[in-house]
Each structure stands twice: as C-alpha cells, then as structure tokens.
Design a protein around this motif. Structure first.
Motif, PDB file in Angstrom:
ATOM      1  N   ARG A  10       0.829  -1.220   0.000  1.00 10.73           N
ATOM      2  CA  ARG A  10       0.000   0.000   0.000  1.00 10.73           C
ATOM      3  C   ARG A  10       0.856   1.260   0.000  1.00 10.73           C
ATOM      4  N   ARG A  11       0.488   2.204  -0.831  1.00 12.20           N
ATOM      5  CA  ARG A  11       1.137   3.522  -0.892  1.00 12.20           C
ATOM      6  C   ARG A  11       0.053   4.569  -1.069  1.00 12.20           C
ATOM      7  N   SER A  12       0.385   5.797  -0.790  1.00 13.67           N
ATOM      8  CA  SER A  12      -0.504   6.892  -1.182  1.00 13.67           C
ATOM      9  C   SER A  12      -0.238   7.168  -2.662  1.00 13.67           C
ATOM     10  N   ARG A  14      -0.870   8.949  -6.106  1.00 15.87           N
ATOM     11  CA  ARG A  14      -1.383  10.268  -6.520  1.00 15.87           C
ATOM     12  C   ARG A  14      -1.577  10.389  -8.028  1.00 15.87           C
ATOM     13  N   MET A 115     -11.735   5.443  11.079  1.00 16.29           N
ATOM     14  CA  MET A 115     -10.397   5.458  10.472  1.00 16.29           C
ATOM     15  C   MET A 115      -9.934   4.039  10.124  1.00 16.29           C
ATOM     16  N   TYR A 133      -5.505   7.322  -2.080  1.00 12.96           N
ATOM     17  CA  TYR A 133      -4.762   8.467  -1.556  1.00 12.96           C
ATOM     18  C   TYR A 133      -5.709   9.174  -0.596  1.00 12.96           C
ATOM     19  N   ILE A 134      -5.309   9.243   0.676  1.00 20.42           N
ATOM     20  CA  ILE A 134      -6.147   9.892   1.697  1.00 20.42           C
ATOM     21  C   ILE A 134      -5.749  11.354   1.783  1.00 20.42           C
ATOM     22  N   ARG A 135      -6.749  12.225   1.773  1.00 21.78           N
ATOM     23  CA  ARG A 135      -6.479  13.644   2.053  1.00 21.78           C
ATOM     24  C   ARG A 135      -7.345  14.113   3.209  1.00 21.78           C
ATOM     25  N   SER A 136      -6.881  15.192   3.833  1.00 21.45           N
ATOM     26  CA  SER A 136      -7.596  15.705   5.003  1.00 21.45           C
ATOM     27  C   SER A 136      -7.513  17.231   4.967  1.00 21.45           C
ATOM     28  N   LYS A 173       7.868   5.041   1.846  1.00 17.86           N
ATOM     29  CA  LYS A 173       8.463   6.090   2.679  1.00 17.86           C
ATOM     30  C   LYS A 173       8.907   5.447   3.990  1.00 17.86           C
ATOM     31  N   ARG A 175       9.781   4.412   7.688  1.00 16.13           N
ATOM     32  CA  ARG A 175       9.253   4.662   9.027  1.00 16.13           C
ATOM     33  C   ARG A 175      10.371   4.394  10.026  1.00 16.13           C
TER      34      ARG A 175
HETATM   35  C1  LIG Z   1      -5.378  10.887   8.292  1.00 15.50           C
HETATM   36  C2  LIG Z   1      -4.511  11.120   7.093  1.00 15.50           C
HETATM   37  C3  LIG Z   1      -4.576  12.311   6.424  1.00 15.50           C
HETATM   38  C4  LIG Z   1      -3.771  12.558   5.308  1.00 15.50           C
HETATM   39  N1  LIG Z   1      -3.893  13.754   4.659  1.00 15.50           N
HETATM   40  C5  LIG Z   1      -3.103  14.013   3.606  1.00 15.50           C
HETATM   41  C6  LIG Z   1      -3.222  15.247   2.922  1.00 15.50           C
HETATM   42  O1  LIG Z   1      -4.076  16.091   3.241  1.00 15.50           O
HETATM   43  N2  LIG Z   1      -2.393  15.492   1.880  1.00 15.50           N
HETATM   44  C7  LIG Z   1      -1.458  14.572   1.498  1.00 15.50           C
HETATM   45  O2  LIG Z   1      -0.712  14.847   0.560  1.00 15.50           O
HETATM   46  N3  LIG Z   1      -1.360  13.357   2.095  1.00 15.50           N
HETATM   47  C8  LIG Z   1      -2.153  13.066   3.147  1.00 15.50           C
HETATM   48  N4  LIG Z   1      -2.075  11.853   3.759  1.00 15.50           N
HETATM   49  C9  LIG Z   1      -1.175  10.815   3.219  1.00 15.50           C
HETATM   50  C10 LIG Z   1       0.156  10.796   3.960  1.00 15.50           C
HETATM   51  O3  LIG Z   1       0.892  11.942   3.632  1.00 15.50           O
HETATM   52  C11 LIG Z   1       0.906   9.515   3.572  1.00 15.50           C
HETATM   53  O4  LIG Z   1       0.212   8.425   4.140  1.00 15.50           O
HETATM   54  C12 LIG Z   1       2.345   9.517   4.063  1.00 15.50           C
HETATM   55  O5  LIG Z   1       3.103  10.438   3.336  1.00 15.50           O
HETATM   56  C13 LIG Z   1       3.019   8.162   3.953  1.00 15.50           C
HETATM   57  O6  LIG Z   1       3.011   7.719   2.621  1.00 15.50           O
HETATM   58  P1  LIG Z   1       2.353   6.306   2.222  1.00 15.50           P
HETATM   59  O7  LIG Z   1       0.880   6.397   2.517  1.00 15.50           O
HETATM   60  O8  LIG Z   1       2.639   6.130   0.756  1.00 15.50           O
HETATM   61  O9  LIG Z   1       3.003   5.231   3.058  1.00 15.50           O
HETATM   62  C14 LIG Z   1      -2.870  11.568   4.863  1.00 15.50           C
HETATM   63  C15 LIG Z   1      -2.821  10.352   5.548  1.00 15.50           C
HETATM   64  C16 LIG Z   1      -3.624  10.128   6.644  1.00 15.50           C
HETATM   65  C17 LIG Z   1      -3.551   8.792   7.353  1.00 15.50           C
END
Ligand SMILES: Cc1cc2nc3c(=O)[nH]c(=O)nc-3n(C[C@H](O)[C@H](O)[C@H](O)COP(=O)(O)O)c2cc1C
Length: 186
Positions: A10-12, A14, A115, A133-136, A173, A175
């Motif tokens: 799993r990755r974020s 984009r 969550m 990809y989670i954003r907040s 990334k 940890r």
């Molecule tokens: C609760 C939560 C909110 C997040 N909000 C954002 C965000 O607003 N913008 C963003 O670029 N990434 C956001 N992320 C993604 C994290 O930046 C990302 O999980 C982190 O860089 C690690 O990368 P990975 O998910 O690829 O392991 C969020 C992740 C979580 C869990």
C-alpha cells in the motif's frame, strides 16, 4: 494477495489511469470497511461515492480556499477552475464521514473505528490492483465542500479518498524502526 503483502504494497497513490473503479470493486471496498472492530456496534461510518459533478463542486470549494492567496481576480479564477477541473477528472473520489455521537467518549471510539474502516478500504483496494490516496485538512469542515458532496449536519468528514488504477506507485516512505518505538514491558 495475502494481507501482509497488501499492507507492504500500500502507498498513497497520486497518479491514476483514466479507468475508474467498477461499482463492484467499490462495493467490495466499502463492505470490507464495515467489518472493522466497532465498540457498541454504532456503525458510525457514512460513505459518499462522488460523481463528476460532486467532485468538481468539492474541487471548486478547495479552489476557492486556494484562490485567497491569488494576487488578482484573473489568477484567482484560474486557480478555482484548475482545481475544480482536476477533481472532476479524478477516476473516483470517496468521502468517509462519521456520525457525531453526542457522547464524546463514544464519538472518539467512533472516530477510531471509522479510520480503521478507511484503512480497510485502502487495503482492499490494493488487493484489487487499485490505489488510494487519503487527504484531510480544514476543507473537510468547509460548508461549501460539505454541501457539494452532500454531507449533512451531524456528520463529520474524516477522510477524502481518491481511488483508481495506479499509473505510478511511489517508493515506500521509511518509518522509524519498530524497535525504536516499542517498549516491551515486563
Ligand atoms: C489521516 C490522514 C490524512 C492525510 N492527509 C493528507 C493530505 O491532506 N495530503 C497529502 O498529501 N497526504 C495526506 N495523507 C497521506 C500521507 O501523507 C501519507 O500516508 C504519508 O506520506 C506516507 O506515505 P504512504 O501512505 O505512501 O506510506 C494523509 C494520511 C492520513 C492517514
């Protein structure tokens, strides 16, 4: 794919291809979401699967916020339009919201469960060959953004997810090592 592999993969993500997830794939992700531990079985999660108009509306609300930094109106309008168009063009967006319980202890438990539900969405997506990809951010409380995606009073948006077929999967990334953050307590 087994669970450990899905967790590691799993990755974020984009960048996505144009192929949107199918309804069946989305239903599978959302069904998995509801299987998380949930104290008192409050079922606090609510999911909003956004179509193109809702995505554009959410993007416009975000664009309006970004445009506040613009130097002139033409620049502001170009930011609003670009942000709205970018969101319309996403293959799929999901809003994860939770019902706000009046009891603050239950509300906190419900946040935790919702969550966890979000993570089940992300891991199920990986198992289906999809990415998320989670954003907040403060946009989640913005009345215009909430109205654009149809979230009513009494619910809080806790995550905004993009979902699609990855065009590019970022490297992991790093940890902190687990030994650095773990206390083995006798
Ligand atoms: C609760 C939560 C909110 C997040 N909000 C954002 C965000 O607003 N913008 C963003 O670029 N990434 C956001 N992320 C993604 C994290 O930046 C990302 O999980 C982190 O860089 C690690 O990368 P990975 O998910 O690829 O392991 C969020 C992740 C979580 C869990």
């Amino acid at each position: 794919m087994n669970l450990t592999d899905a967790i590691s993969a799993r990755r974020s993500v984009r960048k996505f291809t144009d192929r949107p997830p199918t309804r069946e794939e989305l239903e599978q992700m959302l069904s998995a979401a509801t299987l998380v531990p949930n104290h008192r079985l409050t079922n606090p999660w609510r999911f909003y699967v956004l179509g193109p108009e809702a995505r554009a509306g959410y993007g416009l609300a975000l664009g309006n916020r970004k445009a506040k930094k613009a130097t002139d109106e033409a620049h502001a309008e170009s930011i609003r339009k670009a942000t709205s168009d970018e969101h319309r063009a996403q293959p799929c967006m999901l809003i994860v919201a939770m019902v706000l319980n009046e009891n603050l202890e239950i509300r906190e438990e419900d946040y935790a469960s919702t969550m966890m539900a979000t993570q089940n969405i992300c891991l199920t997506a990986v198992s289906l060959g999809l990415g998320t990809y989670i954003r907040s951010g403060a946009i989640m409380d913005d009345p215009a953004a909430r109205a654009a995606v149809g979230v009513p009073e009494g619910e809080r948006i806790i995550a905004v997810l993009s979902v699609g077929t990855p065009l590019e999967v970022p490297d992991a990334k790093p940890r902190r090592a687990v030994a650095e953050v773990t206390h083995w307590v006798d």
